[in-house]
Design an enzyme around this catalytic site. Structure first.
Site, PDB file in Angstrom:
ATOM      1  CB  THR A  45      -0.918   0.009   1.235  1.00 44.53           C
ATOM      2  OG1 THR A  45      -1.639  -1.216   1.292  1.00 44.53           O
ATOM      3  CG2 THR A  45      -1.889   1.168   1.189  1.00 44.53           C
ATOM      4  CB  THR A  46       3.858   2.187   2.006  1.00 40.05           C
ATOM      5  OG1 THR A  46       3.176   1.873   3.228  1.00 40.05           O
ATOM      6  CG2 THR A  46       4.723   3.403   2.234  1.00 40.05           C
ATOM      7  CE1 TYR A 108     -17.052   0.002  -2.343  1.00 37.90           C
ATOM      8  CE2 TYR A 108     -17.632  -1.896  -3.686  1.00 37.90           C
ATOM      9  CZ  TYR A 108     -17.906  -0.616  -3.241  1.00 37.90           C
ATOM     10  OH  TYR A 108     -19.032   0.034  -3.681  1.00 37.90           O
ATOM     11  CE1 TYR A 134      -1.286  -4.600   6.152  1.00 37.87           C
ATOM     12  CE2 TYR A 134      -1.203  -4.160   3.794  1.00 37.87           C
ATOM     13  CZ  TYR A 134      -1.178  -3.707   5.099  1.00 37.87           C
ATOM     14  OH  TYR A 134      -1.048  -2.359   5.350  1.00 37.87           O
ATOM     15  NE  ARG A 139      -3.775   1.979   3.741  1.00 39.62           N
ATOM     16  CZ  ARG A 139      -3.755   3.076   2.988  1.00 39.62           C
ATOM     17  NH1 ARG A 139      -4.601   3.198   1.991  1.00 39.62           N
ATOM     18  NH2 ARG A 139      -2.898   4.041   3.230  1.00 39.62           N
ATOM     19  CE  LYS A 162       2.095  -4.028   7.060  1.00 38.51           C
ATOM     20  NZ  LYS A 162       2.230  -3.170   5.844  1.00 38.51           N
TER      21      LYS A 162
END
Length: 286
Positions: A45-46, A108, A134, A139, A162
């Site tokens: 994501t980062t 989503y 993850y 998010r 994670k």
């Protein structure tokens, strides 16, 4: 998976002013972070994976493989909310030289726990390299429960999670009952020390882009059961950490990297570069 102990850095993707990939900046970032991190996490994501194309992702991964002077292990992000698409992506990606993939829980769609389980089981069945789960409910808007994580931990090709739920009780439940060879990894920079106190093996970090040596002290101390020293390293980050997310990740950390002369602070829409107000706050702390 000894390679996943310590500090993994969720690498940002440097951009030029025209928003093309800044490979000079990426090279500087690899050299900067190698001062303290134990492995690279590419296109998480980062790394703004939501707005990089498939061709760019492949180019970024290839560049890092070729310019990994420190010979650090590489974890590559492959995830999504379309299970079939993720499976096809795994099959079409050159994962030679990659030690594991990091796969985010479907976002989503908000699947059931059984849907999450089946999604990751299918990924693990086809992946030629080990899989790191993850969990980031902030998010994805859905949580991988401790029970689902523990079910998935029984799969021979799922080696770690994670955990970025922020729920320490959930993390403790995973640590308590997970197989001995299943790794709990912090997904929240400031919770790394407490998580390592009850069994986590390290962190996949945003702030390690800017402060790799601080994270080296933090995780190495915790792995040696010196939680006082680890806490002191964490305290150095406690004020700047919330600014990294004030205008969404990686806006804040990219500005820090620009101040440090590592790379520019450009991000792709719908994100915007740090506001003047955020820049002022970051500058005051630095």
């Amino acid at each position: 998976m000894e390679a996943l102990k310590g500090t993994g850095v969720a690498l940002v993707t440097p951009f030029n002013e025209d928003l093309s990939i800044d490979f000079d900046g990426l090279l500087k970032l690899l050299e900067h972070t190698a001062k303290g991190v134990d492995y690279y996490v590419v296109q998480g994501t980062t790394g703004e994976s939501a707005t990089t194309t498939s061709a760019e992702k492949a180019e970024i991964l290839s560049f890092i493989k070729q310019n990994n002077k420190a010979k650090l292990p590489i974890v590559y992000g492959i995830g999504g909310n379309n299970t079939q698409s993720v499976l096809e992506n795994i099959k079409s990606t050159d994962l030679e030289g990659v030690c594991a993939i990091l796969s985010v829980s479907p976002y989503y769609n908000k699947p059931s726990q059984e849907g999450i389980y089946q999604h990751f089981k299918m990924i693990a069945d086809v992946s030629p390299v080990p899989v790191i789960l993850y969990n980031v409910p902030g998010r994805t808007q859905s949580n991988i429960s401790a029970n689902t994580t523990l079910r998935l931990a029984e799969h021979k090709n799922i080696v770690a999670i994670k955990e970025a739920s922020g729920d320490l009780t959930q993390c403790m439940a995973i640590s308590k009952d997970a197989p001995e060879d299943f790794l709990l990894i912090s997904g929240d920079d400031l919770l790394t020390t407490p998580m390592m106190s009850f069994g986590a093996v390290g962190v996949i970090s945003v702030l390690a882009n800017a402060f790799p040596e601080t994270f080296k002290r933090l995780t190495k101390a915790a792995l040696s059961n010196d939680f006082e020293a680890s806490s002191q390293a964490t305290f150095e980050l406690i004020d700047i950490n919330p600014l990294m997310y004030a205008e969404s990740n990686p806006v804040g950390v990219k500005h820090v990297l620009e101040v440090f002369g590592v790379c520019k602070n450009y991000v792709r829409m719908p994100l915007l570069p740090a506001s003047d107000e955020l820049k002022t706050k970051i500058q005051a702390l630095l």
